[in-house]
Design an enzyme around this catalytic site. Sequence first.
Site, PDB file in Angstrom:
ATOM      1  N   HIS A 197       0.823  -1.216   0.000  1.00  0.00           N
ATOM      2  CA  HIS A 197       0.000   0.000   0.000  1.00  0.00           C
ATOM      3  C   HIS A 197       0.857   1.265   0.000  1.00  0.00           C
ATOM      4  O   HIS A 197       0.336   2.362   0.181  1.00  0.00           O
ATOM      5  CB  HIS A 197      -0.904  -0.044   1.238  1.00  0.00           C
ATOM      6  CG  HIS A 197      -2.003   0.965   1.255  1.00  0.00           C
ATOM      7  ND1 HIS A 197      -2.048   2.014   2.161  1.00  0.00           N
ATOM      8  CD2 HIS A 197      -3.115   1.101   0.494  1.00  0.00           C
ATOM      9  CE1 HIS A 197      -3.140   2.728   1.961  1.00  0.00           C
ATOM     10  NE2 HIS A 197      -3.794   2.209   0.959  1.00  0.00           N
ATOM     11  N   LYS A 206       3.132   4.564  -1.033  1.00  0.00           N
ATOM     12  CA  LYS A 206       3.030   5.621  -2.049  1.00  0.00           C
ATOM     13  C   LYS A 206       4.336   6.416  -2.027  1.00  0.00           C
ATOM     14  O   LYS A 206       4.575   7.234  -1.133  1.00  0.00           O
ATOM     15  CB  LYS A 206       1.862   6.568  -1.765  1.00  0.00           C
ATOM     16  CG  LYS A 206       0.499   5.867  -1.558  1.00  0.00           C
ATOM     17  CD  LYS A 206       0.196   5.725  -0.113  1.00  0.00           C
ATOM     18  CE  LYS A 206      -1.245   5.366   0.219  1.00  0.00           C
ATOM     19  NZ  LYS A 206      -2.027   4.572  -0.625  1.00  0.00           N
TER      20      LYS A 206
END
Length: 470
Positions: free
Chosen positions: A392, A394
């Site tokens: 997950h 970024k």
Amino acid sequence: MILDEGLAAFVGAAAAVAHVAIAGSVTVHALLYKRNVGAAVSWIGIAWLSPFLGGLLYAIMGVNRVKRRAQRLRRDRLPPVSSSSAAAIAVDPLSPLEYAVGRLTGLPSVPGNTIEMLRSGDQAYPRMLAEIDLAQRSIGLCSYIFRADEAGEPFHQALIRAQQRGVEVRVLIDGVGGGYFWSGTYQHLKKAGVPVARFLHSYFPWRMPFVNLRNHRKVLVIDGKVAFTGGLNIGAENIEAAKPAHPVRDTHFRIEGPVVEQLTDTFADDWLFTTGEQLVSQAWFPKPAAVGDVTARVVNSGPDEDMEQIEFVALHAISCARRSIRVVTPYFLPAEPLTMALGLAAMRGIEVDILLPEHSNHAILDWARRVPLRPLVEAGCRVWLLPAPFDHSKLMTIDESWSMIGSANWDTRSFRLNFELNVELHDADFARRIIEATTPKRQLTVAEIDADPLPIRLRNSAARLLQPYL
């Protein structure tokens, strides 16, 4: 009988007039306020082809009523942007990017920070809990998801202990991501007397016209001196050592130094918008002190801004790249300008690496991303698929010297609809640490994409049409 037929004709005529009026109003509003052509065309079509329902959907999901431009509570505390901020990192070959981001955000880049990378809840949660227990004056915590489970409960107790010893504690949970119908965290903290609020939430639909605008930020600020931010929510799925059924791997960051003031400013602005309470005291904003050598700046984005700041920063960074670009994101469905910029960068000889999970937790996004990935691979971009567990994170790096971290995914929702918080950093050592922590695995090829049978390609192309709403 004649009366019934006359009544039916009258009702039909009235409904037709109402439909034309509603669809016409949607058309006028979309033409005036939707800058994205695809979104404007889509909403106009829905309004005319779906009588009444189309207008209702546009009123709920298509109209941006959230405007907080220029309402930063403490702008006078932040030094103005000037050419001196670019001069501070003049040795950086990406100084034009520094200048452009300063003009875009209206915030200065500030030196004197330290940043530490933390992997998933296994490393991040203990550090966050320790800082909460050390807090003396203030704690601000904003999370898109904050579960009342074995991961969330230690946070509940730490926040309650801090409140009881006199620390000013404020907790903000998104009204949808944190549980629309029930938030155990909200109920627990409220019952314990901890000031807690739910962002853009109401159980009454007529008081909830913002369902499409979510606060996706993840930030914890302690005493205005230490902060944590990144992609990590609070939930048991983020603790890999506990072997959850559906584990989520993530990357979070501990930041200390003057840039924490900008992170605190963002939290205070969201808290004011949600509750009406101003957080302006020294407990929240002490005098900044340099503790390291990393130059950093917060980049906020959301439907309250005049421009999609995070998206524009990414475009600026791509255009300034001279050697390499690396993007790590769980969801990849950005607007066409970004995909075009990446493809053009690869065509001019820059190494472009895009790292995606092989399977995310949103199947439709996985289907839709296959369409824009093909021309990128053809242009020379290297797309790498990361095996389970679902990553997950970024992250973005340019030329192994500039980085951007935070909460924003590479999709239309994050860049244009959600409230997001990223941080840009000018530090070569940190950029190299990000690259070392994101080792590519399996490379996606054009042959693999072309091997998809026709029904799968049709499914993927149909899913792509939902891009403005995903």
